[in-house]
Design a protein around this motif. Structure first.
Motif, PDB file in Angstrom:
ATOM      1  N   ASN A  91       0.801  -1.229   0.000  1.00  0.00           N
ATOM      2  CA  ASN A  91       0.000   0.000   0.000  1.00  0.00           C
ATOM      3  C   ASN A  91       0.833   1.279   0.000  1.00  0.00           C
ATOM      4  O   ASN A  91       0.454   2.248  -0.648  1.00  0.00           O
ATOM      5  CB  ASN A  91      -0.965   0.011   1.186  1.00  0.00           C
ATOM      6  CG  ASN A  91      -1.979  -1.116   1.095  1.00  0.00           C
ATOM      7  OD1 ASN A  91      -2.346  -1.541   0.011  1.00  0.00           O
ATOM      8  ND2 ASN A  91      -2.413  -1.621   2.230  1.00  0.00           N
ATOM      9  N   LEU A  92       1.932   1.299   0.729  1.00  0.00           N
ATOM     10  CA  LEU A  92       2.736   2.511   0.788  1.00  0.00           C
ATOM     11  C   LEU A  92       3.617   2.652  -0.451  1.00  0.00           C
ATOM     12  O   LEU A  92       3.700   3.729  -1.044  1.00  0.00           O
ATOM     13  CB  LEU A  92       3.606   2.502   2.059  1.00  0.00           C
ATOM     14  CG  LEU A  92       4.355   3.782   2.382  1.00  0.00           C
ATOM     15  CD1 LEU A  92       3.393   4.934   2.628  1.00  0.00           C
ATOM     16  CD2 LEU A  92       5.238   3.579   3.605  1.00  0.00           C
ATOM     17  N   PHE A  93       4.258   1.544  -0.845  1.00  0.00           N
ATOM     18  CA  PHE A  93       5.143   1.592  -2.003  1.00  0.00           C
ATOM     19  C   PHE A  93       4.458   1.172  -3.299  1.00  0.00           C
ATOM     20  O   PHE A  93       5.014   1.366  -4.378  1.00  0.00           O
ATOM     21  CB  PHE A  93       6.382   0.721  -1.766  1.00  0.00           C
ATOM     22  CG  PHE A  93       7.246   1.224  -0.637  1.00  0.00           C
ATOM     23  CD1 PHE A  93       7.859   2.471  -0.709  1.00  0.00           C
ATOM     24  CD2 PHE A  93       7.436   0.461   0.497  1.00  0.00           C
ATOM     25  CE1 PHE A  93       8.648   2.946   0.327  1.00  0.00           C
ATOM     26  CE2 PHE A  93       8.226   0.922   1.545  1.00  0.00           C
ATOM     27  CZ  PHE A  93       8.829   2.170   1.460  1.00  0.00           C
ATOM     28  N   GLY A  94       3.277   0.576  -3.201  1.00  0.00           N
ATOM     29  CA  GLY A  94       2.521   0.191  -4.383  1.00  0.00           C
ATOM     30  C   GLY A  94       3.114  -0.989  -5.151  1.00  0.00           C
ATOM     31  O   GLY A  94       2.866  -1.140  -6.342  1.00  0.00           O
ATOM     32  N   TRP A  95       3.895  -1.821  -4.456  1.00  0.00           N
ATOM     33  CA  TRP A  95       4.508  -2.970  -5.121  1.00  0.00           C
ATOM     34  C   TRP A  95       3.468  -4.054  -5.343  1.00  0.00           C
ATOM     35  O   TRP A  95       2.460  -4.130  -4.643  1.00  0.00           O
ATOM     36  CB  TRP A  95       5.676  -3.500  -4.308  1.00  0.00           C
ATOM     37  CG  TRP A  95       6.818  -2.509  -4.213  1.00  0.00           C
ATOM     38  CD1 TRP A  95       7.047  -1.439  -5.031  1.00  0.00           C
ATOM     39  CD2 TRP A  95       7.840  -2.488  -3.230  1.00  0.00           C
ATOM     40  NE1 TRP A  95       8.173  -0.772  -4.638  1.00  0.00           N
ATOM     41  CE2 TRP A  95       8.686  -1.387  -3.529  1.00  0.00           C
ATOM     42  CE3 TRP A  95       8.142  -3.273  -2.138  1.00  0.00           C
ATOM     43  CZ2 TRP A  95       9.804  -1.074  -2.771  1.00  0.00           C
ATOM     44  CZ3 TRP A  95       9.253  -2.970  -1.392  1.00  0.00           C
ATOM     45  CH2 TRP A  95      10.078  -1.875  -1.703  1.00  0.00           C
TER      46      TRP A  95
END
Length: 142
Positions: free
Chosen positions: A40-44
């Motif tokens: 969610n934070l890095f969108g990986w």
């Protein structure tokens, strides 16, 4: 209540199970936190996020399982490396189970990330206890 606490203090098998559940819960927390930060934070993507969460949780689990849960008393480098090798081997097996469940629940059943991860981790905690108790931290290694 006093008798229950006394029973826990005297029963080493019960202490082991409680310790495993506690540290299994902490390992699951590490897994969840890393997964959701990556996702969610890095969108990986799912595979990278799940792999990263697995690596961090395995490192945490080895340290806690060896020292506090199964109280392994390996005395030399060869024994320690054998435990470490078996630990990583069986964690790779459980990672396969983990990834298969995640892909099945999310892509196959269209389940949300949270519930897929939650159900998968219950399965993994049980599998990892069996692997650790009977195949990795055995008394013959001590």
């Amino acid at each position: 209540m006093k008798q229950f606490i006394k029973k826990i203090r005297e029963d080493t098998k019960l202490q082991e199970i409680i310790s495993y559940l506690f540290f299994g819960g902490m390992t699951t927390l590490v897994n969840f936190v890393v997964f959701f930060i990556a996702r969610n934070l890095f969108g990986w993507n799912l595979v990278i996020s799940n792999t990263l969460s697995w690596i961090f949780s395995v490192l945490f689990a080895f340290a806690t399982n060896k020292k506090w849960v199964f109280k392994s008393k390996t005395t030399d480098l060869t024994q320690t490396l054998a435990e470490l090798g078996k630990f990583f081997f069986y964690r790779i097996v459980s990672f396969g189970i983990d990834m298969g469940c995640m892909l099945f629940f999310i892509d196959g059943l269209n389940m949300g990330d949270f519930w897929a991860k939650f159900i998968t981790q219950v399965i993994i905690v049980i599998a990892n206890y069996v692997f650790s108790k009977f195949l990795i931290f055995t008394k013959k290694n001590s």
